[in-house]
Design a protein around this motif. Structure first.
Motif, short mmCIF file in Angstrom:
data_model
loop_
_atom_site.label_atom_id
_atom_site.label_comp_id
_atom_site.label_asym_id
_atom_site.label_seq_id
_atom_site.Cartn_x
_atom_site.Cartn_y
_atom_site.Cartn_z
N LEU A 16 0.82 -1.22 0.00
CA LEU A 16 0.00 0.00 0.00
C LEU A 16 0.85 1.27 0.00
N ASP A 17 1.51 1.56 1.13
CA ASP A 17 2.26 2.82 1.25
C ASP A 17 3.39 2.89 0.24
N MET A 18 3.40 3.93 -0.57
CA MET A 18 4.42 4.22 -1.56
C MET A 18 4.46 3.21 -2.70
N ARG A 24 2.89 9.94 2.27
CA ARG A 24 3.75 10.88 2.98
C ARG A 24 3.01 12.11 3.51
N PRO A 25 2.16 12.79 2.72
CA PRO A 25 1.50 13.98 3.27
C PRO A 25 0.61 13.66 4.47
N GLY A 26 -0.15 12.58 4.38
CA GLY A 26 -1.04 12.23 5.47
C GLY A 26 -0.32 11.78 6.72
N ILE A 27 0.71 10.96 6.54
CA ILE A 27 1.47 10.48 7.69
C ILE A 27 2.22 11.64 8.34
N ALA A 47 10.59 11.04 9.32
CA ALA A 47 9.82 9.79 9.42
C ALA A 47 9.25 9.36 8.07
N VAL A 48 8.81 10.32 7.26
CA VAL A 48 8.18 9.93 5.99
C VAL A 48 9.19 9.54 4.93
N THR A 49 10.49 9.64 5.23
CA THR A 49 11.49 9.16 4.28
C THR A 49 11.79 7.68 4.48
N ARG A 50 11.24 7.07 5.51
CA ARG A 50 11.56 5.67 5.79
C ARG A 50 10.29 4.86 6.06
N LEU A 51 9.27 5.09 5.23
CA LEU A 51 8.03 4.35 5.36
C LEU A 51 8.22 2.91 4.90
N GLY A 52 7.43 2.04 5.46
CA GLY A 52 7.48 0.61 5.10
C GLY A 52 7.38 -0.26 6.32
N PRO A 53 8.35 -0.20 7.24
CA PRO A 53 8.30 -1.03 8.44
C PRO A 53 7.12 -0.67 9.34
N PRO A 54 6.80 -1.52 10.29
CA PRO A 54 5.67 -1.26 11.19
C PRO A 54 5.82 0.06 11.95
N LEU A 55 4.70 0.65 12.28
CA LEU A 55 4.64 1.91 13.01
C LEU A 55 5.52 1.89 14.26
N GLU A 56 5.47 0.79 14.99
CA GLU A 56 6.21 0.73 16.25
C GLU A 56 7.70 0.94 16.07
N GLU A 57 8.24 0.53 14.92
CA GLU A 57 9.67 0.74 14.68
C GLU A 57 10.01 2.22 14.56
N GLU A 58 9.14 2.99 13.94
CA GLU A 58 9.37 4.43 13.84
C GLU A 58 9.18 5.10 15.20
N TYR A 82 -6.49 12.76 10.11
CA TYR A 82 -5.38 13.56 9.57
C TYR A 82 -4.82 13.02 8.26
N ALA A 83 -4.89 11.72 8.05
CA ALA A 83 -4.09 11.13 6.97
C ALA A 83 -4.88 10.71 5.73
N VAL A 84 -6.13 10.32 5.89
CA VAL A 84 -6.82 9.69 4.77
C VAL A 84 -7.09 10.68 3.64
N ALA A 85 -7.72 11.81 3.96
CA ALA A 85 -8.06 12.77 2.90
C ALA A 85 -6.83 13.40 2.28
N ALA A 86 -5.72 13.44 3.02
CA ALA A 86 -4.50 14.09 2.53
C ALA A 86 -3.66 13.19 1.63
N THR A 87 -4.07 11.95 1.45
CA THR A 87 -3.24 10.96 0.76
C THR A 87 -3.76 10.64 -0.63
N PRO A 88 -2.97 10.93 -1.68
CA PRO A 88 -3.40 10.60 -3.04
C PRO A 88 -2.94 9.21 -3.48
N ALA A 89 -3.60 8.72 -4.52
CA ALA A 89 -3.09 7.52 -5.18
C ALA A 89 -1.84 7.88 -5.97
#
Length: 219
Positions: A16-18, A24-27, A47-58, A82-89
Motif C-alpha cells: 500500500l504505502d508508496m 507521505r502527506p497524510g502520515i 519519518a516519511v522518508t523511511r516508510l514501510g516497516p511497522p509503526l512501532e519501529e518508527e 489527519y491522513a486519509v483525505a491528505a493521501t493521493p493515489a
C-alpha cells in the motif's frame, strides 16, 4: 526468448504505502498532530522518508519503550482524521489494479499498515481490491500471499521483496518509495519498474510467458 505458453489469470498482491498510495502527506500530518498531542517531538519530515516497516519501529526512535504500544494505539486512532483525505493515489495505481482484473485475475493488498486504516485509504480513493490484509511486514506478508495463492507481489521496499520471496511469489518492485532500484535488485527483486505506470505492460508480457515482462519496462 519468451515462452509461447500463456500463463493463467494471476493473483497479484500489492503493498500500500508508496506502492499504491503516496502516504507521505497524510502520515506527516498525523505525526505533527501526535507531537502536539503528546508533547514528544517526532521529526515528521524524517519519518516519511523511511516508510514501510511497522509503526512501532518508527515510534521507537522518539518514545521510550514503555510508551510505544499506547502511542501506537493513539496514532492509529488519530490517523483517519489527519491522513486519509491528505493521501493521493500514486500514478498508475488504479490502472495496475484494473490490469489484473482485465486479465481475469485477483488483486489483493497486503500491507504493514493497520488494516482498518488501509481500508479507509482504498475506499476514499475508489480502489477496490478483492481482499485487504493488514498488519503484516516483510516475511510475515508471505502468510497472506500463500493463503491467497498469489503469483506476484508488488512493493516498493526491500521488505516487500523478502515477503514475496518467502511466499514463492514473483517479486515485482517499484522504485517509488524509500528504496532505489539498485537496493531492490540487490534484495532479490525479479523485476524493478520505475513505478506502477509500467505495471500493465509488464503484466501483459508476463501473461504471455516472458518471465520478466518487457525489457523496456524495467528500471
Amino acid at each position: 526468448m519468451a515462452s509461447t505458453t500463456r500463463r493463467p489469470a494471476p493473483t497479484v498482491g500489492f503493498d500500500l504505502d508508496m506502492t499504491l498510495i503516496d502516504s507521505r502527506p497524510g502520515i506527516r500530518a498525523c505525526y505533527l498532530a501526535l507531537t502536539e498531542r503528546t508533547g514528544t517531538y517526532v521529526d515528521a519530515d524524517l519519518a516519511v522518508t523511511r516508510l514501510g516497516p511497522p509503526l512501532e519501529e518508527e515510534l521507537a526512535h522518539w518514545f521510550p519503550a514503555e510508551d510505544i504500544a499506547a502511542t501506537a494505539d493513539l496514532y492509529r486512532e488519530m490517523y483517519p482524521s489527519y491522513a486519509v483525505a491528505a493521501t493521493p493515489a500514486l500514478p498508475g495505481a488504479r490502472e495496475a489494479v484494473e490490469a489484473v482484473r482485465e486479465a481475469g485475475g485477483r488483486a489483493i493488498v497486503v500491507t504493514a499498515k493497520y488494516e482498518p486504516n488501509a481500508k479507509l485509504h482504498l475506499a476514499h480513493l475508489g480502489i477496490e481490491p478483492d481482499a485487504v490484509i493488514g498488519d503484516l511486514w516483510a516475511e510475515q506478508k508471505a502468510v497472506a500471499l500463500r493463503e491467497h495463492d498469489a503469483d506476484v507481489y508488488v512493493g516498493d521496499h526491500v521488505g516487500d521483496v523478502r515477503g514475496a520471496r518467502a511466499a514463492g511469489a514473483r517479486s515485482v518492485a517499484v522504485a517509488s518509495g524509500p528504496c532505489d532500484a539498485e537496493e531492490l535488485r540487490a534484495a532479490g527483486a525479479d523485476v524493478v519498474l520505475a513505478d506502477l505506470t509500467e505495471f500493465p505492460r509488464w503484466l501483459a508480457g508476463y501473461r504471455e510467458g516472458d518471465a520478466d515482462g518487457p525489457a523496456a519496462a524495467r528500471a
